[in-house]
Design an enzyme around this catalytic site. Sequence first.
Site, mmCIF file in Angstrom:
data_model
loop_
_atom_site.group_PDB
_atom_site.id
_atom_site.type_symbol
_atom_site.label_atom_id
_atom_site.label_comp_id
_atom_site.label_asym_id
_atom_site.label_seq_id
_atom_site.Cartn_x
_atom_site.Cartn_y
_atom_site.Cartn_z
ATOM 1 N N TYR A 1 -31.828 8.486 45.185
ATOM 2 C CA TYR A 1 -31.811 9.425 46.322
ATOM 3 C C TYR A 1 -30.476 9.290 47.067
ATOM 4 C CZ TYR A 1 -33.514 11.871 50.529
ATOM 5 O OH TYR A 1 -33.672 12.755 51.585
ATOM 6 N N SER B 1 -28.644 13.585 54.111
ATOM 7 C CA SER B 1 -29.547 12.611 54.730
ATOM 8 C C SER B 1 -28.716 11.466 55.279
ATOM 9 C CB SER B 1 -30.481 12.090 53.632
ATOM 10 O OG SER B 1 -31.182 10.962 54.053
HETATM 11 N N1 LIG Z 1 -38.201 14.279 55.391
HETATM 12 C C1 LIG Z 1 -37.227 13.429 55.646
HETATM 13 O O1 LIG Z 1 -37.438 12.326 56.138
HETATM 14 C C2 LIG Z 1 -35.809 13.805 55.323
HETATM 15 C C3 LIG Z 1 -34.781 13.024 55.861
HETATM 16 C C4 LIG Z 1 -33.472 13.356 55.554
HETATM 17 C C5 LIG Z 1 -33.208 14.436 54.746
HETATM 18 N N2 LIG Z 1 -34.229 15.160 54.236
HETATM 19 C C6 LIG Z 1 -33.899 16.260 53.355
HETATM 20 O O2 LIG Z 1 -34.365 17.461 53.919
HETATM 21 C C7 LIG Z 1 -34.642 18.405 52.882
HETATM 22 C C8 LIG Z 1 -36.009 19.026 53.106
HETATM 23 O O3 LIG Z 1 -36.969 18.015 52.948
HETATM 24 P P1 LIG Z 1 -38.414 18.050 53.632
HETATM 25 O O4 LIG Z 1 -38.541 16.801 54.424
HETATM 26 O O5 LIG Z 1 -38.637 19.348 54.272
HETATM 27 O O6 LIG Z 1 -39.347 17.844 52.359
HETATM 28 P P2 LIG Z 1 -40.337 18.832 51.619
HETATM 29 O O7 LIG Z 1 -40.818 18.087 50.441
HETATM 30 O O8 LIG Z 1 -41.335 19.354 52.585
HETATM 31 O O9 LIG Z 1 -39.406 20.028 51.166
HETATM 32 C C9 LIG Z 1 -38.666 19.997 49.978
HETATM 33 C C10 LIG Z 1 -38.837 21.351 49.324
HETATM 34 O O10 LIG Z 1 -38.003 21.373 48.149
HETATM 35 C C11 LIG Z 1 -38.730 22.055 47.136
HETATM 36 N N3 LIG Z 1 -38.246 21.687 45.806
HETATM 37 C C12 LIG Z 1 -38.385 20.512 45.162
HETATM 38 N N4 LIG Z 1 -37.877 20.601 43.930
HETATM 39 C C13 LIG Z 1 -37.386 21.851 43.798
HETATM 40 C C14 LIG Z 1 -36.737 22.548 42.752
HETATM 41 N N5 LIG Z 1 -36.491 21.972 41.566
HETATM 42 N N6 LIG Z 1 -36.374 23.846 42.949
HETATM 43 C C15 LIG Z 1 -36.642 24.455 44.125
HETATM 44 N N7 LIG Z 1 -37.257 23.844 45.151
HETATM 45 C C16 LIG Z 1 -37.624 22.561 44.988
HETATM 46 C C17 LIG Z 1 -40.169 21.602 47.334
HETATM 47 O O11 LIG Z 1 -41.092 22.462 46.689
HETATM 48 C C18 LIG Z 1 -40.282 21.603 48.841
HETATM 49 O O12 LIG Z 1 -40.744 22.849 49.318
HETATM 50 C C19 LIG Z 1 -34.507 17.635 51.577
HETATM 51 O O13 LIG Z 1 -33.259 17.884 50.989
HETATM 52 C C20 LIG Z 1 -34.583 16.192 52.022
HETATM 53 O O14 LIG Z 1 -33.951 15.328 51.119
HETATM 54 C C21 LIG Z 1 -35.524 14.879 54.512
#
Ligand SMILES: NC(=O)c1ccc[n+]([C@@H]2O[C@H](COP(=O)([O-])OP(=O)(O)OC[C@H]3O[C@@H](n4cnc5c(N)ncnc54)[C@H](O)[C@@H]3O)[C@@H](O)[C@H]2O)c1
Length: 316
Positions: A186, A173
């Site tokens: 985070y 991120s």
């Molecule tokens: N959404 C944002 O703004 C953003 C920005 C930068 C980085 N990210 C990163 O992108 C990635 C995807 O995030 P997203 O935005 O799609 O969010 P999201 O919440 O839609 O997806 C995260 C997924 O991780 C799964 N998860 C959580 N805990 C888990 C575990 N213990 N074991 C297996 N799976 C697990 C959840 O069930 C979910 O499906 C993450 O690593 C997040 O930190 C997101």
Amino acid sequence: MNVVLDTSIFLGKFLYYFLESLFYKIIPKKKKDVTGEIVLITGAASGLGRLLAIKFARLGAILVLWDINEEGNMETCRMIKEKRDAKVFAYTCDCSNRQDVYRVADQVKKEVGNVTILINNAGVVTGREFLKTPDHMVERSFHINAMSHFWTCKAFLPAMLEANHGHLVCISSLAGIVGINGLSDYCASKFAACGFAESLYFELKLLQKSKIEITIVCPYFIKTGMFEGCLTKYPLLLPLLKQEYAAQSIVNAILEEQLYLIIPRFLHIALFLKQIISPNMMITMAEYLGMDISLASFIERQKLGEFQTKTERKQQ
Ligand SMILES: NC(=O)c1ccc[n+]([C@@H]2O[C@H](COP(=O)([O-])OP(=O)(O)OC[C@H]3O[C@@H](n4cnc5c(N)ncnc54)[C@H](O)[C@@H]3O)[C@@H](O)[C@H]2O)c1
């Protein structure tokens, strides 16, 4: 070795790689073919993970989907199969649990084969001020956002090394390269994920395993619901990213074997400035960009009881 010769070789290589990187800024690299590659995506039940799975299925890859959320993961699987005759395998796995990762990894190796593209995407956010963050939530962030990468790489890297073929992707991120208030656990866990992937990159390159690629992804907020309620002050400078744009940029970065992907591109300037300006100038810039208040209206998902890990269930 002679110092003059050594320095000349260094300068020659340095110039060559500088020109090479300039060249690829103008003419994008040829995209690699992922037909038949076994792509494992953690956190495939929603958001980015789901979109990445759909996109890699379109490109002819064999998909292995992992998530703690069984229902959502099955839904991703169904969405892919509905559109095309793709090979997709869904597994319920708690990535925060080392034993679970190793157990499901063994199952994947037996039932599907050796993973050749590993996308460590599963993630969670707490979004509370440091002293208001319970200890178990700090641990949860580290276990899912960082430690799980160690376990998945330990499970799948040996076969990649043997074949000298593979790709490890770390979804970190912007919070993995810049500290942001209200995101201490985070940020720290995402910094850890970046540090792990960058260290592994050098380790693999120095082992001459040049065919194993690494991509480190550092996006700003994406509209997936993970940062529900978060705002941006100047959408033209720092837009909340659309899921589709973020996922396609990640796929392109993987296909072009880029080491870093930082989106939106404006952040490259902000990151460069961070290295050269004073801390007070940095705070002024963060305030100007509204980064200090971006989490003020954040709606915590955990309150809904989603994504409980085994450790969390035990603690309740
Ligand atoms: N959404 C944002 O703004 C953003 C920005 C930068 C980085 N990210 C990163 O992108 C990635 C995807 O995030 P997203 O935005 O799609 O969010 P999201 O919440 O839609 O997806 C995260 C997924 O991780 C799964 N998860 C959580 N805990 C888990 C575990 N213990 N074991 C297996 N799976 C697990 C959840 O069930 C979910 O499906 C993450 O690593 C997040 O930190 C997101």
